[in-house]
Design an enzyme around this catalytic site. Structure first.
Site, PDB file in Angstrom:
ATOM      1  CG  ASN A 185      -1.885   1.192   1.198  1.00  7.96           C
ATOM      2  OD1 ASN A 185      -1.503   2.330   1.420  1.00  7.96           O
ATOM      3  ND2 ASN A 185      -3.153   0.901   0.954  1.00  7.96           N
TER       4      ASN A 185
ATOM      5  CB  THR B  63      -5.848   2.031  -3.249  1.00  8.59           C
ATOM      6  OG1 THR B  63      -7.093   1.593  -3.804  1.00  8.59           O
ATOM      7  CG2 THR B  63      -4.804   2.079  -4.346  1.00  8.59           C
ATOM      8  CD  GLU B  64      -5.605   4.108   2.017  1.00  5.97           C
ATOM      9  OE1 GLU B  64      -5.203   5.064   2.693  1.00  5.97           O
ATOM     10  OE2 GLU B  64      -4.840   3.407   1.313  1.00  5.97           O
ATOM     11  CG  ASN B  65      -9.410   4.319  -3.249  1.00  5.03           C
ATOM     12  OD1 ASN B  65      -8.323   3.761  -3.128  1.00  5.03           O
ATOM     13  ND2 ASN B  65      -9.755   4.947  -4.356  1.00  5.03           N
TER      14      ASN B  65
END
Length: 229
Positions: free
Chosen positions: A39, A62-64
């Protein structure tokens, strides 16, 4: 060979440096082991995606809610619906997958990421991380995925400038900004030097455009050399 497996002799690149942002990103990319799930935090760390060599087998998360993100999008590649957590248009690689934010955070919190690369306001020699708030009364707090990444990733790399605009060191004996995580950082990549940090303190692995002695003088804190000399 895993580049983190053993310390190497200190290398002083006196004719090269300080590094540009892209040179710092390339230096980070070099240390990410083949096949890692990674990440990249908002800001400078996103540049690492542009410097991963072909065939590295690195899968970017990605955290989205995206897995197997590619480099930043250019010109006709730009799709306003395809962005990273920093809202920068990105590309997708073959096999890319999309999912809910909750699933993305479950990956982070569940220890499924090998490496995360984050920015920071401060990092302590023991590996404490401060990157969500400066502590100033008028500062805007940025609570987000970094807290989950700092604790959930197996290794945490920090990519930051070594000094503030006022010349104050950001690698410090003890953080004065509010902490994001305690003892979570493994390596710090800056324009002047690369450091290993942890319970044994800060060790200089290489320098760029500055001799070790001058670096130690500017930081004004205990340091050791990777070659032990």
């Amino acid at each position: 060979m895993n580049p983190m497996s053993s310390p190497l002799p200190l290398v002083e690149h006196l004719g090269r440096g300080p590094l540009t942002e892209h040179e710092m990103a390339a230096r980070v990319a070099r240390d990410i082991p083949h096949g890692s799930y990674v990440n990249l935090g908002i800001g400078r760390p996103t540049l690492v995606a542009d410097h991963l060599p072909e065939g590295a087998g690195v899968v970017l998360h990605t955290e989205n809610g995206m897995l197997n993100m590619g480099p930043a999008a250019q010109d006709r590649q730009i799709d306003p619906d395809l962005i990273n957590a920093g809202k920068i248009p990105v590309t997708e690689l073959p096999g890319a997958a999309y999912f809910h934010h909750a699933d993305s955070f479950a990956m982070m919190r569940g220890g499924h990421l090998d490496v995360c690369v984050l920015g920071a306001f401060q990092v302590s020699s023991a590996g404490d991380l401060a990157n969500w708030h400066t502590g100033a009364p008028d500062a805007i707090p940025a609570v987000g995925g970094a807290m989950d990444l700092a604790i959930g990733a197996k290794r945490v790399f920090v990519m930051m400038t070594l000094f503030t605009k006022q010349g104050v060191p950001k690698l410090v004996p003890e953080c004065t900004c509010p902490l994001t995580g305690v003892g979570c950082v493994d390596r710090v990549y800056t324009e002047f030097a690369t450091f290993q940090v942890g319970p044994a303190g800060a060790t200089v692995l290489e320098t760029f455009g500055i001799p070790y002695d001058d670096l130690a003088r500017r930081l004004g804190m205990p340091l050791s050399r990777s070659d032990g000399t």
